[in-house]
Enzyme design. Structure first.
Site, PDB file in Angstrom:
ATOM      1  N   HIS A  72      57.359  10.366  67.235  1.00 14.06           N
ATOM      2  CA  HIS A  72      57.130  11.198  68.424  1.00 14.06           C
ATOM      3  C   HIS A  72      58.439  11.593  69.106  1.00 14.06           C
ATOM      4  CE1 HIS A  72      57.566   8.016  71.606  1.00 14.06           C
ATOM      5  NE2 HIS A  72      57.099   7.197  70.679  1.00 14.06           N
ATOM      6  N   ASP A 189      63.066   4.814  71.602  1.00 14.24           N
ATOM      7  CA  ASP A 189      61.626   5.009  71.399  1.00 14.24           C
ATOM      8  C   ASP A 189      61.291   6.440  71.785  1.00 14.24           C
ATOM      9  OD1 ASP A 189      58.863   4.906  71.399  1.00 14.24           O
ATOM     10  OD2 ASP A 189      58.712   3.498  73.074  1.00 14.24           O
ATOM     11  N   GLU A 223      52.825  11.132  72.656  1.00 11.84           N
ATOM     12  CA  GLU A 223      52.525   9.737  72.318  1.00 11.84           C
ATOM     13  C   GLU A 223      52.607   8.825  73.525  1.00 11.84           C
ATOM     14  OE1 GLU A 223      53.168   5.576  70.991  1.00 11.84           O
ATOM     15  OE2 GLU A 223      54.467   6.857  72.238  1.00 11.84           O
ATOM     16  N   GLU A 224      53.551   9.057  74.415  1.00  9.75           N
ATOM     17  CA  GLU A 224      53.767   8.146  75.543  1.00  9.75           C
ATOM     18  C   GLU A 224      52.608   8.141  76.535  1.00  9.75           C
ATOM     19  OE1 GLU A 224      55.771   5.893  75.652  1.00  9.75           O
ATOM     20  OE2 GLU A 224      57.583   6.394  74.537  1.00  9.75           O
ATOM     21  N   ASP A 244      57.742   3.810  64.833  1.00 10.32           N
ATOM     22  CA  ASP A 244      57.926   3.633  66.267  1.00 10.32           C
ATOM     23  C   ASP A 244      58.740   2.371  66.521  1.00 10.32           C
ATOM     24  OD1 ASP A 244      57.611   4.066  69.053  1.00 10.32           O
ATOM     25  OD2 ASP A 244      55.612   4.886  68.711  1.00 10.32           O
ATOM     26  N   HIS A 324      61.310   0.155  76.350  1.00  6.29           N
ATOM     27  CA  HIS A 324      61.052   0.984  77.530  1.00  6.29           C
ATOM     28  C   HIS A 324      62.044   0.705  78.662  1.00  6.29           C
ATOM     29  CE1 HIS A 324      56.686   2.470  76.643  1.00  6.29           C
ATOM     30  NE2 HIS A 324      57.526   2.656  75.626  1.00  6.29           N
TER      31      HIS A 324
END
Length: 392
Positions: A72, A189, A223-224, A244, A324
């Protein structure tokens, strides 16, 4: 199958260029243009959905069943929630991430008129003014604010600048690639996964290998927020591998080196046969790997199943510490990901019967066979136990 050489300089350059493009979820058009340009340079055809998800095609000997991999392009970010009385901005996070990692970040705010720079700060940011209260104030999105690098002391100043509720906020990645191979940055990410996938595509295109089936590299943009690969597959694709972030942390088995192969995430287990096939390929070709499960995790692959696609799905990851947040991985993990993807493209479908969406039992696989299991002696009935106690 043949293990292909991965161009590490191409991978690193691509990663840095991806990180330089702000792409919080909802503001992804420019990173889509960049990725399509990379595919154009490699001579790989592609199609786009209305919102910008990309499905590329490297042709094989047949298009049914086809296989796919997905990474992504969207990242975490924020949006303006309120124009505050002090001329600063209250924020709403885009994606799930902690306000602890937002504090101190340099950002770009995208308005209808243009872009402004700024910094995310705690409400009490000056030790000279608040003394120990700087260290004791709570953490949370309601306890931080965005200070623009413009003259702004009241909401009218923000409106004059053209700032509106709902404007996108992109967080600076601050990437570093060290000589020892470690890579530190926000938004690895999943831009590290995208760079690894593009490096694998480059290796395949530059080889003389004919693939057994059509291979579809795919890039999603939501995606997030949980949508991911929900609108990019077609009926010919029978299996898909997601790429991922993996989670090296206490209680987890992921590492910052090699490939992490996920067995299960919050949506449930990944496909048994496809997952074991990826593990077998790693073992056969000497790709360092480990298995892990992720109880607080959701991915593109799982989103495809929730959208109603009947596919075999799997997830592979590069271990990145502090997910994250300020993430860190190692180039060896990204190279291992790319090596496995190039081998997977050569592997062909894990179950030949999957060329049809529906079919008879013939060819349907076994996960285990009854004859392989040692029979278990049945326990005696309670009545038999009691009868035995009554006998002299």
């Amino acid at each position: 199958m043949r293990k292909l050489n991965i161009d590490q300089e191409y991978l690193k350059k691509t990663l840095l260029e991806l990180l330089a493009i702000p792409s919080p979820v909802g503001l992804t058009d420019e990173v889509v243009h960049y990725t399509c340009g990379r595919l154009d340079a490699l001579g790989v055809p592609y199609e786009l959905t209305r919102r910008g998800a990309i499905r590329a095609t490297i042709r094989g000997e047949t298009d049914r069943p086809a296989c796919a991999v997905v990474a992504h392009l969207d990242t975490l970010g924020a949006t303006v929630r309120q124009l505050k009385p002090n001329g600063r901005l209250m924020m709403l996070p885009l994606g799930t991430w902690s306000a602890r990692f937002a504090e101190g970040a340099r950002v770009t705010v995208f308005t209808d008129k243009g872009a402004y720079r700024g910094t995310i700060l705690p409400l009490k940011a000056s030790g000279h003014a608040f003394n120990d209260a700087v260290d004791t104030q709570p953490s949370g999105w309601e306890y931080i604010e965005l200070r623009l690098d413009e003259q702004s002391e009241r909401p009218a100043d923000l409106r004059r600048l053209g700032v509106n509720i709902g404007d996108f906020i992109a967080i600076d990645p601050q990437p570093e690639i060290l000589a020892n191979g470690y890579i530190s940055s926000r938004h690895l990410d999943d831009k590290a996964g995208v760079a690894a996938l593009l490096a694998a595509i480059k290796a395949l295109v530059e080889s003389d290998i004919t693939l057994p089936v059509h291979f579809h590299p795919m890039f999603t943009v939501t995606e997030e927020v949980g949508f991911g690969a929900s609108a990019i597959l077609n009926e010919r694709i029978s299996e898909m591998v997601g790429i991922d972030i993996a989670i090296p942390a206490e209680g987890q088995n992921s590492r910052e080196h090699g490939v992490t192969i996920a067995i299960c995430d919050s949506s449930g287990p990944f496909d048994y046969h496809l997952t074991r096939e990826l593990i077998a390929v790693c073992q056969l070709f000497g790709i360092p790997h480990q298995r892990d499960v992720f109880p607080y995790y959701f991915s593109d692959s799982a989103a495809a199943l929730r959208a109603g696609f009947d596919i075999r799905h799997a997830l592979i990851g590069f271990g990145a510490d502090s997910s994250h947040g300020y993430e860190r991985t190692h180039i060896s993990a990204l190279v291992a990901i790319a090596e496995l993807l190039a081998l997977y493209a050569q592997n062909g479908p894990v179950i030949a019967r999957d060329r049809r969406a529906l079919g008879p039992l013939e060819g349907f696989p076994h996960q285990w066979k009854p004859e392989d299991i040692e029979p278990i002696e049945p326990l005696p009935m309670l009545s038999e136990i009691l009868r035995g106690e009554e006998e002299p």
